[in-house]
Design an enzyme around this catalytic site. Structure first.
Site, PDB file in Angstrom:
ATOM      1  N   ASP A 536      37.931  29.300  53.048  1.00  0.00           N
ATOM      2  CA  ASP A 536      39.369  29.276  53.296  1.00  0.00           C
ATOM      3  C   ASP A 536      39.881  27.870  52.981  1.00  0.00           C
ATOM      4  O   ASP A 536      39.528  26.892  53.661  1.00  0.00           O
ATOM      5  CB  ASP A 536      39.599  29.634  54.780  1.00  0.00           C
ATOM      6  CG  ASP A 536      41.065  29.714  55.154  1.00  0.00           C
ATOM      7  OD1 ASP A 536      41.896  29.125  54.442  1.00  0.00           O
ATOM      8  OD2 ASP A 536      41.369  30.355  56.177  1.00  0.00           O
ATOM      9  N   HIS A 537      40.723  27.793  51.945  1.00  0.00           N
ATOM     10  CA  HIS A 537      41.135  26.466  51.472  1.00  0.00           C
ATOM     11  C   HIS A 537      42.077  25.761  52.451  1.00  0.00           C
ATOM     12  O   HIS A 537      42.374  24.591  52.312  1.00  0.00           O
ATOM     13  CB  HIS A 537      41.801  26.589  50.093  1.00  0.00           C
ATOM     14  CG  HIS A 537      41.596  25.381  49.219  1.00  0.00           C
ATOM     15  ND1 HIS A 537      41.318  24.127  49.731  1.00  0.00           N
ATOM     16  CD2 HIS A 537      41.623  25.229  47.876  1.00  0.00           C
ATOM     17  CE1 HIS A 537      41.199  23.267  48.735  1.00  0.00           C
ATOM     18  NE2 HIS A 537      41.367  23.914  47.600  1.00  0.00           N
ATOM     19  N   ARG A 538      42.548  26.475  53.468  1.00  0.00           N
ATOM     20  CA  ARG A 538      43.368  25.804  54.480  1.00  0.00           C
ATOM     21  C   ARG A 538      42.493  24.935  55.374  1.00  0.00           C
ATOM     22  O   ARG A 538      42.956  24.011  56.031  1.00  0.00           O
ATOM     23  CB  ARG A 538      44.109  26.832  55.344  1.00  0.00           C
ATOM     24  CG  ARG A 538      45.127  27.647  54.573  1.00  0.00           C
ATOM     25  CD  ARG A 538      45.624  28.787  55.411  1.00  0.00           C
ATOM     26  NE  ARG A 538      44.545  29.693  55.814  1.00  0.00           N
ATOM     27  CZ  ARG A 538      44.708  30.745  56.613  1.00  0.00           C
ATOM     28  NH1 ARG A 538      45.892  31.026  57.105  1.00  0.00           N
ATOM     29  NH2 ARG A 538      43.687  31.524  56.923  1.00  0.00           N
TER      30      ARG A 538
END
Ligand code: CAO
Length: 564
Positions: A536-538
């Protein structure tokens, strides 16, 4: 004033049901039969009402606690003289609700168990509503089979709901459904005919017998019996999100029904709110009354629209909130013969969750390869040594252990996003996707950091068998902090696994193969395992993901590093 203890009444064969919602707080004034909490098993949820009117002095349970008949759930202050047990509820009086919680009185006697089935001519079997205790006039809200379906003993046929509980009614016999005698919206009672089966001649359930005495296990064929014995499989109706997670499905409300208590569902129905579109803010994603109200407000104020209204107004964006084009409607039969098959319950649950996860999580996937030449040789040797133990160590067992080491080194991979906070977990529960005849599920190996590879492999074997037999319970599928999806036994090179929210990463592995690897002087034959890490790039960035894979690769290449 006097104090009375409110206990869980006779709730049939429910054992160890989890408290999933507290409906009253200390200081609240409660009425007789006012619901104090909601409990949930893998097949039903029910509200437990108070046996007395008074002021709630103390709640003796908290969310997640397991309760059974007789567990003290609360202490009430009641007017002097009112502490004696209330009159026993009759079936009529207690319509649709769990028997009121008992203070001191014995539990009400369930009515005699009726015949769960009747054998007719030509092998036809009538399946009737079994003893459902004090439930009366319950509505059919879901039909789970259709004519032509082959059903097993204890397979759920329909879901019924009162204002305080919902439950699945299992079949008392095995056979092929000839005819369904109820439809959605019908009101049923004990002894009502549900379906006619063409008997398979095997495994029909024993005829429910004598009246079940109060507080004793119910006879076969009763609802309570099904709770304790039937396979939960995909049932997951109202199974907490994190519980019945098919693959990559984090928190999925069970079944095709939204995860909400019966009273909230009733409330939503009255308002015409499509519950499946409401986001639950309660424990494990459960939809509360406040959520329904908030949804209604949003729709009324034009901040949101229901899928139905979005579909009616394509000009305003038929792709609902995303403003996408409407889904293409094609008459496939125009182009050739087609067959229509309903999706399995697991597929329906997993589809909705996969869709949400794919749309809401900015996925990135890193691919890498790990040299498992020595590890595979060690695994094969270990299995030879342990041949007699019956425990087969699989590559997935080693992968779970290796991932725990990598998660410890890169803690953000073992976290969840909660608003603007990251919840970093100090426990390591690893889910693994398991293929079953009905679809994918994700059982969880708990506390993998505290277990050796042998124990992990043994547990995995047991969980995978339970999964195939449709017997995984919510507890088997909840709490994962990271998931592994292995296609190694099947084939392929790389793929993009979808993250099992609220986890933030998932590792996919494919089939290893021997490849020439340059060692600086010459090519060496090495057994290489393809790794696909979705993250998850967040929460995670590309450099961390590359380091995670590289570290995992080092461990797999030399498993002694796990000890460091
Ligand atoms: N490379 C090469 N061979 C592998 C391997 C790999 N990465 N992983 C497993 N194998 C081999 C095993 O050694 C075993 O071979 P032998 O029978 O000769 O010993 C064989 O493949 C079968 O392994 P397995 O499937 O029994 O065991 P497992 O631990 O690898 O997997 C389980 C268990 C439950 C994960 C698996 O049965 C399963 O369901 N896999 C599918 C998961 C899936 O569909 N994921 C995709 C989700 S995305 O939609």
């Amino acid at each position: 004033m006097a104090l009375v203890e409110v206990k869980v009444p006779d709730i049939g064969d429910f054992k160890e049901v989890a408290v999933i919602e507290l409906l009253a707080l200390p200081g609240d004034t409660v009425k007789v039969e006012q619901s104090l909490l909601t409990v949930e098993s893998d097949k039903a949820s029910m509200e437990i009402p108070s046996s007395h009117a008074g002021v709630l002095k103390e709640l003796r349970v908290k969310l997640g606690d397991k309760v059974a008949e007789g567990t003290v759930i609360a202490v009430l202050e009641v007017p002097a003289g009112a502490a004696s047990p209330p009159p026993q509820p009759s079936a009529q009086k207690n319509e649709g609700a769990a028997a009121p919680a008992q203070a001191t009185a014995p539990a009400p006697s369930p009515s005699p168990a009726p015949a769960g089935q009747g054998q007719g001519e030509g092998g036809l079997i009538e399946v009737k509503v079994p003893d459902i205790g004090d439930f009366k006039d319950v509505s059919v809200i879901e039909i789970l089979v259709k004519p032509g379906d082959a059903v097993k003993v204890e397979q759920s046929l329909i879901t019924v709901e009162s204002d305080k509980a919902s439950m699945e009614i299992p079949s008392s016999a095995a056979g092929v459904v000839q005819e369904l005698k109820v439809k959605i919206g019908d009101v049923v009672n004990i002894g009502d005919l549900l379906a006619v089966l063409q008997g398979s001649g095997t495994a029909s359930a024993p005829e429910p017998a004598a009246p079940a005495p109060a507080a004793s296990p119910q006879q076969p064929g009763t609802i309570g019996d099904s709770y304790s014995q039937s396979a939960p499989a995909a049932t997951a109706d109202r199974v907490p999100p994190t519980a019945a997670l098919p693959p990559h499905q984090p928190a999925a409300p069970g079944g095709s029904l939204p995860h909400a208590s019966p009273s909230v569902r009733k409330f939503a129905r009255e308002l015409g709110v499509p519950l499946e579109e409401v986001k639950g803010s309660g424990p494990k994603g459960r939809i509360t009354q406040d959520d329904v109200q908030a949804f209604t407000k949003q729709v009324m104020s034009g901040q949101a629209q229901t899928k139905a209204s979005a579909a009616k107004a394509p000009a305003a964006g038929g792709g609902a909130a995303l403003g996408l084009l409407p889904w293409p409607k094609v008459d496939f039969a125009k182009f050739g013969p087609v067959e229509r098959k309903p999706l399995s319950r697991i597929k329906k649950i997993s589809g909705a969750n996969l869709h949400r996860n794919w749309v809401m999580i900015p996925h990135v996937c890193n691919h890498d390869d790990a040299d498992i030449t020595d590890l595979e040789a060690f695994r094969v040797a270990t299995n030879k040594e342990n041949e007699k133990s019956g425990i087969k160590v699989t590559m997935l067992g080693f992968l779970i252990k290796a991932c725990v080491a990598a998660l410890k080194k890169f803690p953000e991979f073992n976290s969840s996003l909660d608003g603007e906070e990251l919840v970093l977990k100090s426990y390591y529960h690893i889910g693994f996707a398991a293929d079953t005849p009905n679809g994918l599920v994700v059982p969880v190996v708990k506390d993998a950091d505290k277990k050796g590879v042998l124990q992990i492999s043994q547990e995995m074997g047991e969980l995978a068998k339970k999964a195939r037999d449709g017997k995984l319970g919510p507890a088997d599928m909840s709490g994962a902090t990271f998931t592994i999806s292995s296609l190694g036994g099947i084939g392929g090179r790389y793929f993009t696994p979808i993250i099992n929210a609220p986890e933030v990463a998932i590792l996919g592995v494919c089939r290893s193969r021997t490849e020439p690897v340059w060692d600086g002087k010459q090519f060496q034959p090495k057994l290489m395992l393809p790794l696909s890490l979705s993250w998850d790039h967040r929460v995670i960035d590309g450099a961390s993901a590359a380091r995670f894979n590289a570290y995992l690769g080092q461990i797999l290449a030399d498993f002694r590093r796990v000890l460091l």
